[in-house]
Design an enzyme around this catalytic site. Structure first.
Site, PDB file in Angstrom:
ATOM      1  N   LEU A  45      -6.874   4.543  -1.706  1.00  0.00           N
ATOM      2  CA  LEU A  45      -6.008   3.230  -1.139  1.00  0.00           C
ATOM      3  C   LEU A  45      -6.612   2.097  -1.641  1.00  0.00           C
ATOM      4  O   LEU A  45      -7.958   1.885  -1.142  1.00  0.00           O
ATOM      5  CB  LEU A  45      -5.847   3.310   0.350  1.00  0.00           C
ATOM      6  CG  LEU A  45      -4.652   4.428   0.840  1.00  0.00           C
ATOM      7  CD1 LEU A  45      -4.630   4.264   2.272  1.00  0.00           C
ATOM      8  CD2 LEU A  45      -3.312   3.994   0.184  1.00  0.00           C
ATOM      9  N   ASP A  46      -6.176   1.125  -2.371  1.00  0.00           N
ATOM     10  CA  ASP A  46      -6.873  -0.135  -2.517  1.00  0.00           C
ATOM     11  C   ASP A  46      -7.183  -0.993  -1.247  1.00  0.00           C
ATOM     12  O   ASP A  46      -6.537  -0.709  -0.088  1.00  0.00           O
ATOM     13  CB  ASP A  46      -6.094  -0.970  -3.719  1.00  0.00           C
ATOM     14  CG  ASP A  46      -4.704  -1.462  -3.171  1.00  0.00           C
ATOM     15  OD1 ASP A  46      -4.362  -1.829  -2.018  1.00  0.00           O
ATOM     16  OD2 ASP A  46      -3.653  -1.381  -3.975  1.00  0.00           O
ATOM     17  N   LYS A  47      -8.005  -1.932  -1.432  1.00  0.00           N
ATOM     18  CA  LYS A  47      -8.509  -2.777  -0.261  1.00  0.00           C
ATOM     19  C   LYS A  47      -7.360  -3.215   0.476  1.00  0.00           C
ATOM     20  O   LYS A  47      -7.251  -3.424   1.626  1.00  0.00           O
ATOM     21  CB  LYS A  47      -9.366  -3.927  -0.859  1.00  0.00           C
ATOM     22  CG  LYS A  47      -9.863  -4.771   0.316  1.00  0.00           C
ATOM     23  CD  LYS A  47     -10.925  -5.789  -0.432  1.00  0.00           C
ATOM     24  CE  LYS A  47      -9.965  -6.988  -0.855  1.00  0.00           C
ATOM     25  NZ  LYS A  47     -10.726  -8.054  -0.948  1.00  0.00           N
ATOM     26  N   SER A  49      -4.194  -1.940   0.912  1.00  0.00           N
ATOM     27  CA  SER A  49      -3.355  -1.025   1.373  1.00  0.00           C
ATOM     28  C   SER A  49      -3.876  -0.465   2.735  1.00  0.00           C
ATOM     29  O   SER A  49      -4.852  -0.254   2.931  1.00  0.00           O
ATOM     30  CB  SER A  49      -2.999  -0.065   0.282  1.00  0.00           C
ATOM     31  OG  SER A  49      -2.283  -0.396  -0.886  1.00  0.00           O
ATOM     32  N   ARG A 144      -2.548   1.221  -8.373  1.00  0.00           N
ATOM     33  CA  ARG A 144      -1.573   0.261  -7.903  1.00  0.00           C
ATOM     34  C   ARG A 144      -0.210   0.640  -8.101  1.00  0.00           C
ATOM     35  O   ARG A 144       0.587  -0.235  -8.390  1.00  0.00           O
ATOM     36  CB  ARG A 144      -1.964  -1.168  -8.111  1.00  0.00           C
ATOM     37  CG  ARG A 144      -3.419  -1.389  -7.586  1.00  0.00           C
ATOM     38  CD  ARG A 144      -3.857  -2.966  -8.017  1.00  0.00           C
ATOM     39  NE  ARG A 144      -3.228  -3.842  -7.204  1.00  0.00           N
ATOM     40  CZ  ARG A 144      -3.383  -4.458  -6.091  1.00  0.00           C
ATOM     41  NH1 ARG A 144      -4.411  -3.592  -5.392  1.00  0.00           N
ATOM     42  NH2 ARG A 144      -2.775  -5.353  -5.702  1.00  0.00           N
TER      43      ARG A 144
END
Length: 189
Positions: A45-47, A49, A144
């Site tokens: 999960l990106d930063k 999210s 993403r």
């Protein structure tokens, strides 16, 4: 716990935390939340999210959770800018053409705002532009992807929370942001 069954860690990853155990900066990462060695994220999960992240200490499990060939569905609660319409949801459900190719069809439906924690910092709000929520399920994981999909159909993502990975969900685990627990791994059929 039954020692014969593999164990995974379910984590409710907070906003602003990297999905890795080390970083080159002062950025918060998984080592700030989980004091257990030799477990690694199965997917990312990106930063920016939030939500469900599964960690494992077994490569086979990591592959079964994160590799697209197993088609394990990931479900997200997505707050978008604007009131999303049927046309945009129809495009998402058919798949959209991004720079790195056509996405697989998504399952998408409009939802009421989910009962979730406040985010810090809060999302940006515009006085004259409302927001709406959708639940979006995909079985692939381009970089993403959900953010790019909603932007492509004209409704940029403001907040992204992964609510479920296959049979594991935030609702059933009742984890607050930053909380984690070990559970037995059951591969979904």
């Amino acid at each position: 716990m039954n020692l014969n069954k593999p164990v995974i860690i379910l984590l409710n990853k907070p906003f602003g935390v990297l999905s890795q155990f080390t970083s080159d900066s002062t950025q918060k990462n998984l080592s700030d939340l989980i004091p257990i060695k030799n477990f690694y994220p199965a997917g990312r999960l990106d930063k920016d999210s939030e939500g469900l992240l599964i960690l494992t200490n077994q490569g086979k499990i990591q592959s079964r959770i994160s590799h697209p060939k197993y088609k394990l569905r990931k479900t997200y609660w997505v707050q978008v800018e604007g009131i999303i319409d049927q046309e945009a949801m129809a495009l998402l459900s058919k798949g959209v053409k991004l720079k790195d190719g056509l996405t697989k069809p998504a399952q998408v439906k409009k939802i009421l705002a989910p009962n979730v924690w406040e985010r810090f910092p809060p999302i940006r709000e515009r006085k004259h532009i409302p927001t709406s929520w959708i639940e979006l399920s995909i079985s692939e994981g381009k970089n993403r992807q959900v953010r790019r999909m909603t932007a492509h159909v004209g409704f940029p993502t403001l907040r992204l929370i992964r609510s479920a990975i296959g049979p594991y969900s935030l609702s059933s685990s009742k984890l607050k942001p930053g909380e984690w627990k070990k559970v037995h791994y059951e591969f979904p059929h």
